[in-house]
Design a protein around this motif. Structure first.
Motif, PDB file in Angstrom:
ATOM      1  N   ALA A 214       0.847  -1.409   0.121  1.00  0.00           N
ATOM      2  CA  ALA A 214      -0.012  -0.025   0.014  1.00  0.00           C
ATOM      3  C   ALA A 214       0.957   1.295  -0.127  1.00  0.00           C
ATOM      4  O   ALA A 214       0.709   2.346  -0.789  1.00  0.00           O
ATOM      5  CB  ALA A 214      -0.932  -0.141   1.156  1.00  0.00           C
ATOM      6  N   LYS A 215       1.867   1.335   0.872  1.00  0.00           N
ATOM      7  CA  LYS A 215       2.850   2.485   0.802  1.00  0.00           C
ATOM      8  C   LYS A 215       3.518   2.501  -0.468  1.00  0.00           C
ATOM      9  O   LYS A 215       3.751   3.915  -0.859  1.00  0.00           O
ATOM     10  CB  LYS A 215       3.767   2.000   2.116  1.00  0.00           C
ATOM     11  CG  LYS A 215       4.809   3.343   2.119  1.00  0.00           C
ATOM     12  CD  LYS A 215       5.813   3.083   3.143  1.00  0.00           C
ATOM     13  CE  LYS A 215       6.797   4.304   3.177  1.00  0.00           C
ATOM     14  NZ  LYS A 215       7.949   4.005   4.309  1.00  0.00           N
ATOM     15  N   PHE A 216       3.883   1.653  -1.158  1.00  0.00           N
ATOM     16  CA  PHE A 216       4.570   1.537  -2.456  1.00  0.00           C
ATOM     17  C   PHE A 216       3.533   2.159  -3.529  1.00  0.00           C
ATOM     18  O   PHE A 216       4.253   3.158  -4.054  1.00  0.00           O
ATOM     19  CB  PHE A 216       4.947   0.223  -2.750  1.00  0.00           C
ATOM     20  CG  PHE A 216       5.297  -0.098  -4.264  1.00  0.00           C
ATOM     21  CD1 PHE A 216       6.424   0.330  -4.914  1.00  0.00           C
ATOM     22  CD2 PHE A 216       4.469  -0.848  -5.178  1.00  0.00           C
ATOM     23  CE1 PHE A 216       6.630   0.193  -6.356  1.00  0.00           C
ATOM     24  CE2 PHE A 216       4.403  -0.922  -6.509  1.00  0.00           C
ATOM     25  CZ  PHE A 216       5.704  -0.650  -7.325  1.00  0.00           C
TER      26      PHE A 216
ATOM     27  N   ALA B 203      -4.001   4.033  -1.398  1.00  0.00           N
ATOM     28  CA  ALA B 203      -4.295   2.677  -0.932  1.00  0.00           C
ATOM     29  C   ALA B 203      -3.958   2.546   0.661  1.00  0.00           C
ATOM     30  O   ALA B 203      -3.019   3.301   1.075  1.00  0.00           O
ATOM     31  CB  ALA B 203      -3.590   1.691  -1.743  1.00  0.00           C
ATOM     32  N   GLU B 204      -4.648   1.631   1.215  1.00  0.00           N
ATOM     33  CA  GLU B 204      -4.034   1.416   2.749  1.00  0.00           C
ATOM     34  C   GLU B 204      -3.972  -0.126   2.483  1.00  0.00           C
ATOM     35  O   GLU B 204      -4.351  -0.824   1.641  1.00  0.00           O
ATOM     36  CB  GLU B 204      -5.110   1.746   3.675  1.00  0.00           C
ATOM     37  CG  GLU B 204      -5.378   3.256   3.962  1.00  0.00           C
ATOM     38  CD  GLU B 204      -4.038   3.807   4.439  1.00  0.00           C
ATOM     39  OE1 GLU B 204      -3.080   3.331   4.786  1.00  0.00           O
ATOM     40  OE2 GLU B 204      -3.960   5.406   4.063  1.00  0.00           O
ATOM     41  N   ALA B 205      -3.596  -0.697   3.738  1.00  0.00           N
ATOM     42  CA  ALA B 205      -3.567  -2.368   3.688  1.00  0.00           C
ATOM     43  C   ALA B 205      -4.645  -3.077   3.134  1.00  0.00           C
ATOM     44  O   ALA B 205      -4.505  -3.932   2.714  1.00  0.00           O
ATOM     45  CB  ALA B 205      -3.105  -2.775   5.125  1.00  0.00           C
TER      46      ALA B 205
ATOM     47  N   ALA C 122      -3.041  -7.143  -5.775  1.00  0.00           N
ATOM     48  CA  ALA C 122      -3.859  -6.585  -6.478  1.00  0.00           C
ATOM     49  C   ALA C 122      -4.368  -5.284  -5.535  1.00  0.00           C
ATOM     50  O   ALA C 122      -4.043  -5.420  -4.089  1.00  0.00           O
ATOM     51  CB  ALA C 122      -5.302  -7.397  -6.592  1.00  0.00           C
ATOM     52  N   VAL C 123      -4.661  -4.358  -5.951  1.00  0.00           N
ATOM     53  CA  VAL C 123      -5.276  -3.054  -5.296  1.00  0.00           C
ATOM     54  C   VAL C 123      -6.482  -2.844  -5.737  1.00  0.00           C
ATOM     55  O   VAL C 123      -7.142  -2.790  -6.777  1.00  0.00           O
ATOM     56  CB  VAL C 123      -4.281  -1.919  -5.652  1.00  0.00           C
ATOM     57  CG1 VAL C 123      -4.690  -0.612  -4.919  1.00  0.00           C
ATOM     58  CG2 VAL C 123      -2.848  -2.301  -5.692  1.00  0.00           C
ATOM     59  N   SER C 124      -7.694  -2.466  -4.750  1.00  0.00           N
ATOM     60  CA  SER C 124      -9.002  -2.311  -5.150  1.00  0.00           C
ATOM     61  C   SER C 124      -9.669  -1.976  -3.769  1.00  0.00           C
ATOM     62  O   SER C 124      -8.905  -1.530  -2.656  1.00  0.00           O
ATOM     63  CB  SER C 124      -9.831  -3.524  -5.702  1.00  0.00           C
ATOM     64  OG  SER C 124     -10.981  -2.917  -6.134  1.00  0.00           O
ATOM     65  N   SER C 125     -11.035  -1.661  -3.829  1.00  0.00           N
ATOM     66  CA  SER C 125     -11.876  -1.348  -2.757  1.00  0.00           C
ATOM     67  C   SER C 125     -11.661  -2.224  -1.795  1.00  0.00           C
ATOM     68  O   SER C 125     -11.439  -3.565  -2.105  1.00  0.00           O
ATOM     69  CB  SER C 125     -13.217  -0.746  -3.201  1.00  0.00           C
ATOM     70  OG  SER C 125     -13.858  -2.178  -3.313  1.00  0.00           O
ATOM     71  N   PRO C 126     -11.967  -1.766  -0.381  1.00  0.00           N
ATOM     72  CA  PRO C 126     -12.043  -3.069   0.646  1.00  0.00           C
ATOM     73  C   PRO C 126     -12.870  -4.015   0.255  1.00  0.00           C
ATOM     74  O   PRO C 126     -12.766  -5.286   0.644  1.00  0.00           O
ATOM     75  CB  PRO C 126     -12.382  -2.143   1.772  1.00  0.00           C
ATOM     76  CG  PRO C 126     -11.957  -0.963   1.695  1.00  0.00           C
ATOM     77  CD  PRO C 126     -12.207  -0.619   0.320  1.00  0.00           C
ATOM     78  N   GLU C 127     -14.091  -3.820  -0.320  1.00  0.00           N
ATOM     79  CA  GLU C 127     -14.843  -5.045  -0.787  1.00  0.00           C
ATOM     80  C   GLU C 127     -14.706  -5.877  -1.571  1.00  0.00           C
ATOM     81  O   GLU C 127     -14.809  -7.033  -1.484  1.00  0.00           O
ATOM     82  CB  GLU C 127     -16.394  -4.110  -1.075  1.00  0.00           C
ATOM     83  CG  GLU C 127     -17.456  -5.079  -1.558  1.00  0.00           C
ATOM     84  CD  GLU C 127     -18.739  -4.477  -1.978  1.00  0.00           C
ATOM     85  OE1 GLU C 127     -19.996  -4.896  -2.242  1.00  0.00           O
ATOM     86  OE2 GLU C 127     -18.674  -3.177  -2.310  1.00  0.00           O
TER      87      GLU C 127
END
Length: 422
Positions: A79-81, A90-92, A251-256
């Motif tokens: 997330a930090k990257f 992004a967060e974890a 992958a990065v996306s919404s929490p849901e």
């Protein structure tokens, strides 16, 4: 009696790169010297921090099950990257770990698509997109990328898809683009985000080559307002950190959506090995300088290969924009010789010379819009790239050998000339 496979299993195709890789390895085992430019693998060692991080993880007994979405250290580092380098908020909780980026194509399709849904795919396209769409009974709707537009996606094509398709549902976007090396600019991505924002349309953003942009820098559609809720972006350590054999991506996306994908990881993979995630965490935290230095070496290879190919009559490649592939238009050569572009690629490997060959791919391996092109990877030492460049013109003059090769492989005869202005 062997049980009958499902229609889906019988319809599956694989990446042609791995088919050609198998041919190349067989020829090499029988003594042929082959310059392998077919596979998208790094010729460099995994970065130092990654190697040490993996060893430390094993020594610390990090060899058991872990949470399916990923260990906290990795999710936080990833997330930090993306937050720091690409402006993705992004967060974890937005991160899911997986074995490379490719698996997230399948998970995206399973999370989003229903039978009959339309999915816009820019062509040429990465070969595993279509099988993953078919897995869900959905429809791939092809839109060509043009060399004349530097292989950039056009938001107007998305507007047309949304207006004309009976059940538009998703878009698959790959930038930097394999196989063409094209790059969606920040303005391109803003226009795409403006078209889909607030609509029930999902977008898969395939971003494995995020550090291989030679003209400007990488931009992600997830940095555009509101896109986290509608998009899934996939990243891998295979290219930037030369960690292809570790099998690590995220992958990065919404929490849901991330939670849904995490459940899919649980039901298929259980988890991504924690020792691999810790190696990736170390790469993100320790290896930026080494990574950027290796990227410059990749750029030199791309420039060398592009300039060399453009010196060959009938070859036309764009100046390097991104990735470690060069994608020249070879339609004039194919039309003159009466061979398909993938036929030309296989002739350079199998038929042009008994003792030497080049493994590359015809553009049609990436969809109909790639016909008349070749894809060359730069994943060989520079002296081997020079050998390949010296061989191609000589091979093209061996028309008697090509005629004999086409007699044995008539399905590679060109039936109709390729259009040259695309």
């Amino acid at each position: 009696m062997t049980v009958k496979l499902s229609e889906f299993a019988r319809s599956l195709t694989v990446e042609t790169a791995f088919t050609v890789l198998a041919i190349a390895k067989s020829l090499k085992a029988n003594g042929k010297d082959v310059v392998e430019l077919e596979i998208g693998d790094s010729p460099f060692d995994s970065t130092a921090g990654a190697r040490l991080g993996g060893i430390e993880a094993i020594e610390n007994h990090q060899t058991h099950y872990c949470p399916s979405p990923g260990i906290p250290e990795f999710r936080q580092a990833a997330a930090k990257f993306v937050r720091t380098e690409f402006g993705i908020p992004a967060e974890a909780e937005n991160i899911v770990a997986g074995p490379g980026a490719k698996v997230f194509e399948q998970f995206f399709c399973e999370a989003i698509l229903n039978p009959g849904d339309g999915v816009l795919v820019f062509s040429p396209y990465f070969p595993t997109y279509v099988p993953n769409i078919a897995r869900r009974g959905a429809r791939a709707v092809m839109v060509p990328l043009l060399q004349s537009n530097r292989f950039r996606p056009d938001a107007a094509e998305i507007e047309r898809f949304l207006a004309e398709d009976p059940s538009p549902r998703a878009i698959l976007l790959n930038s930097p683009h394999n196989p063409t090396g094209g790059v969606a600019t920040e303005d391109d991505l803003k226009a795409i985000a403006d078209v889909i924002r607030g609509r029930d349309i999902a977008l898969f953003s395939d971003e494995p080559y995020c550090h291989m942009v030679w003209d400007g820098g990488h931009h992600s559609v997830l940095s555009q307002p509101g896109m986290m809720e509608q998009c899934v972006a996939a990243f891998t350590f295979s290219k930037s950190y030369s960690m292809s054999g570790w099998r690590l991506g995220f992958a990065v996306s919404s929490p849901e959506i991330a939670d849904a994908i995490g459940k899919m990881v649980n039901t298929t993979l259980s988890c991504t090995p924690p020792l691999v995630q810790l190696a990736g965490t170390a790469a993100l935290e320790r290896d930026r300088s080494e990574r950027d230095s290796v990227m410059l070496e990749f750029r030199d290879k791309v420039v060398l290969l592009t300039e060399g190919l453009n010196a060959i009559e009938g070859f036309h490649a764009l100046s390097p924009a991104a990735t470690f592939y060069v994608f020249p238009n070879v339609a004039p050569v194919c039309n003159r010789l009466g061979v398909t572009s993938h036929g030309l690629a296989l002739f350079l490997l199998e038929g042009a010379d008994d003792g030497f060959g080049i493994a590359c791919l015809g553009g049609e391996c990436f969809g109909d819009a790639g016909a008349g092109f070749l894809r060359f990877s730069c994943a060989e030492p520079n002296d081997r790239l020079q050998q390949a460049l010296a061989f191609i013109p000589a091979a093209l003059e061996r028309e008697d050998r090509l005629a004999a090769w086409l007699e044995k492989n008539p399905h590679h005869r060109l039936r109709e000339p390729y259009a040259q202005d695309r």
